[in-house]
Design an enzyme around this catalytic site. Structure first.
Site, PDB file in Angstrom:
ATOM      1  CD  GLN A   1      -2.553  -1.196   2.667  1.00 48.48           C
ATOM      2  OE1 GLN A   1      -3.666  -0.664   2.808  1.00 48.48           O
ATOM      3  NE2 GLN A   1      -1.917  -1.792   3.652  1.00 48.48           N
TER       4      GLN A   1
ATOM      5  CB  VAL B   1       3.325   5.989  -2.525  1.00 49.73           C
ATOM      6  CG1 VAL B   1       1.839   5.703  -2.690  1.00 49.73           C
ATOM      7  CG2 VAL B   1       3.554   6.992  -1.405  1.00 49.73           C
ATOM      8  CG  ASP B   2       8.047   3.363   1.038  1.00 50.93           C
ATOM      9  OD1 ASP B   2       7.490   3.390   2.152  1.00 50.93           O
ATOM     10  OD2 ASP B   2       8.421   2.306   0.502  1.00 50.93           O
TER      11      ASP B   2
ATOM     12  CG  HIS C   1      -2.817   2.357  -1.915  1.00 48.68           C
ATOM     13  ND1 HIS C   1      -2.858   2.414  -0.545  1.00 48.68           N
ATOM     14  CD2 HIS C   1      -3.875   1.601  -2.287  1.00 48.68           C
ATOM     15  CE1 HIS C   1      -3.910   1.721  -0.106  1.00 48.68           C
ATOM     16  NE2 HIS C   1      -4.533   1.206  -1.145  1.00 48.68           N
TER      17      HIS C   1
ATOM     18  CB  CYS D   1      -0.025  12.727 -19.015  1.00 44.88           C
ATOM     19  SG  CYS D   1      -0.795  13.971 -20.093  1.00 44.88           S
TER      20      CYS D   1
ATOM     21  N   GLY E   1       2.635  -4.307   9.104  1.00 49.44           N
ATOM     22  CA  GLY E   1       2.616  -2.854   9.304  1.00 49.44           C
ATOM     23  C   GLY E   1       1.462  -2.136   8.646  1.00 49.44           C
TER      24      GLY E   1
HETATM   25  N1  APR Z   1       6.414  -2.351  12.950  1.00 48.14           N
HETATM   26  C1  APR Z   1       5.199  -2.921  12.690  1.00 48.14           C
HETATM   27  N2  APR Z   1       4.053  -2.211  12.600  1.00 48.14           N
HETATM   28  C2  APR Z   1       4.139  -0.888  12.789  1.00 48.14           C
HETATM   29  C3  APR Z   1       5.363  -0.221  13.068  1.00 48.14           C
HETATM   30  C4  APR Z   1       6.525  -1.018  13.142  1.00 48.14           C
HETATM   31  N3  APR Z   1       7.731  -0.468  13.409  1.00 48.14           N
HETATM   32  N4  APR Z   1       5.094   1.112  13.216  1.00 48.14           N
HETATM   33  C5  APR Z   1       3.770   1.269  13.029  1.00 48.14           C
HETATM   34  N5  APR Z   1       3.195   0.070  12.784  1.00 48.14           N
HETATM   35  C6  APR Z   1       1.785  -0.220  12.473  1.00 48.14           C
HETATM   36  C7  APR Z   1       0.795   0.601  13.260  1.00 48.14           C
HETATM   37  O1  APR Z   1       0.458  -0.045  14.489  1.00 48.14           O
HETATM   38  C8  APR Z   1      -0.407   0.618  12.294  1.00 48.14           C
HETATM   39  O2  APR Z   1      -1.258  -0.510  12.532  1.00 48.14           O
HETATM   40  O3  APR Z   1       1.594   0.132  11.119  1.00 48.14           O
HETATM   41  C9  APR Z   1       0.224   0.484  10.920  1.00 48.14           C
HETATM   42  C10 APR Z   1       0.178   1.752  10.097  1.00 48.14           C
HETATM   43  O4  APR Z   1      -1.183   2.034   9.875  1.00 48.14           O
HETATM   44  P1  APR Z   1      -1.600   3.285   8.970  1.00 48.14           P
HETATM   45  O5  APR Z   1      -0.894   4.504   9.447  1.00 48.14           O
HETATM   46  O6  APR Z   1      -3.100   3.284   8.927  1.00 48.14           O
HETATM   47  O7  APR Z   1      -1.019   2.960   7.528  1.00 48.14           O
HETATM   48  P2  APR Z   1      -1.576   1.914   6.475  1.00 48.14           P
HETATM   49  O8  APR Z   1      -2.238   0.764   7.131  1.00 48.14           O
HETATM   50  O9  APR Z   1      -0.470   1.625   5.534  1.00 48.14           O
HETATM   51  O10 APR Z   1      -2.687   2.789   5.701  1.00 48.14           O
HETATM   52  C11 APR Z   1      -3.301   2.191   4.582  1.00 48.14           C
HETATM   53  O11 APR Z   1      -4.425   4.260   4.093  1.00 48.14           O
HETATM   54  O12 APR Z   1      -4.509   6.540   3.889  1.00 48.14           O
HETATM   55  C12 APR Z   1      -4.330   5.365   3.199  1.00 48.14           C
HETATM   56  O13 APR Z   1      -3.213   5.216   1.154  1.00 48.14           O
HETATM   57  C13 APR Z   1      -2.999   5.291   2.527  1.00 48.14           C
HETATM   58  O14 APR Z   1      -1.760   3.300   1.983  1.00 48.14           O
HETATM   59  C14 APR Z   1      -2.394   3.997   3.046  1.00 48.14           C
HETATM   60  C15 APR Z   1      -3.603   3.241   3.562  1.00 48.14           C
END
Ligand code: APR
Length: 239
Positions: free
Chosen positions: A91, A93-94, A109, A117, A176
């Site tokens: 998910q 984008v890095d 994503h 474009c 994560g």
């Molecule tokens: N190791 C493991 N898990 C981790 C760590 C770590 N070091 N640090 C944070 N986390 C977990 C957090 O507990 C959380 O459950 O990673 C998760 C990050 O959750 P979000 O911030 O919601 O990110 P993500 O799940 O990738 O979001 C999904 O939402 O807004 C959209 O497009 C965006 O791709 C993104 C999507």
């Protein structure tokens, strides 16, 4: 632990946290400093493209400077040393999966180093800024470039491939991700339905609790390498 043949690893912002990149929903997360409706919807882009470009240009500088961590590197080790097809559905984008040498990476994503474009559909790889003046090198039209990021309400990328991978995987690792954004949050249900063993790697239990056979708590930079080492050791002992 059994011998797996088709492994799918779903990753979210948490796998990049130990590389210094902000997640989205943590206290200091991206969505605490910018509203989703201002930078991550197609309506926001139509309303104020300059502001959306600025957000992703700033994020791009930070993201492209980041280095992969032990969790990304563990996936490369798994792909090299474990006799299975290992695919990464991210998910994020890095480009930390690629920088760590991961293969078979699908950015559902989009990617921060790309712009698309809206006039001709050409995807431009760019590490520099993109804005409302940027001219498409393919069709020559200016002002029609959009960050190649899938905004809320847009279709995800690679979904046919994702469906195929989930149907035939026998091991599904979620690393994560908070499991709150669909359809990615439902991938574990599909994997489980088709018989995969399912593991969640996170700092805490997520709302997807029920669908995982096991929860491996802790920072992915520690837990995923340990898990991969165990898998590789099992295979070597079995030979
Ligand atoms: N190791 C493991 N898990 C981790 C760590 C770590 N070091 N640090 C944070 N986390 C977990 C957090 O507990 C959380 O459950 O990673 C998760 C990050 O959750 P979000 O911030 O919601 O990110 P993500 O799940 O990738 O979001 C999904 O939402 O807004 C959209 O497009 C965006 O791709 C993104 C999507």
């Amino acid at each position: 632990m059994g011998k797996f043949k088709n492994i799918v690893i779903l990753t979210g912002a948490g796998i990049s946290a130990e590389s210094g990149l902000a997640t989205f929903r943590a206290a200091n997360g991206l969505w605490n400093n910018h509203k989703v409706e201002d930078v991550a919807t197609i309506e926001a882009f139509q309303r104020n493209p300059a502001y959306v470009h600025e957000f992703y240009n700033d994020l791009k500088k930070e993201v492209l400077a980041a280095k992969p961590n032990a969790a990304h590197q563990a996936i490369t080790r798994l792909q090299k040393e474990y006799p299975a097809e290992v695919s990464v559905i991210t998910q994020n984008v890095d480009l930390l999966h690629e920088k760590a040498g991961n293969q078979n990476v699908y950015h559902i994503h989009g990617q921060i180093n790309q712009a698309v474009c809206l006039n001709c559909g050409q995807i431009l790889e760019t590490s520099g800024d993109v804005d409302t003046e940027t001219v498409c090198p393919h069709c020559g039209i200016g002002g029609m470039m959009k960050p190649n990021i899938v905004f809320f309400g847009e279709n995800l990328l690679y979904m046919d491939k994702v469906d195929e991978l989930l149907r035939r995987c026998d091991l599904f690792l979620s690393v994560g991700t908070s499991g709150v954004v669909f359809p990615a949050a439902a991938f574990v249900q599909t994997a489980k339905y088709y018989g995969a063993a399912t593991y969640e790697f996170n700092l805490e239990a997520t709302s997807n609790n029920f669908y995982f056979d096991q929860h491996i708590m802790g920072p992915a930079g520690t837990t995923l390498p340990a898990f991969v080492d165990e898998m590789i050791k099992d295979i070597k002992n079995a030979d």
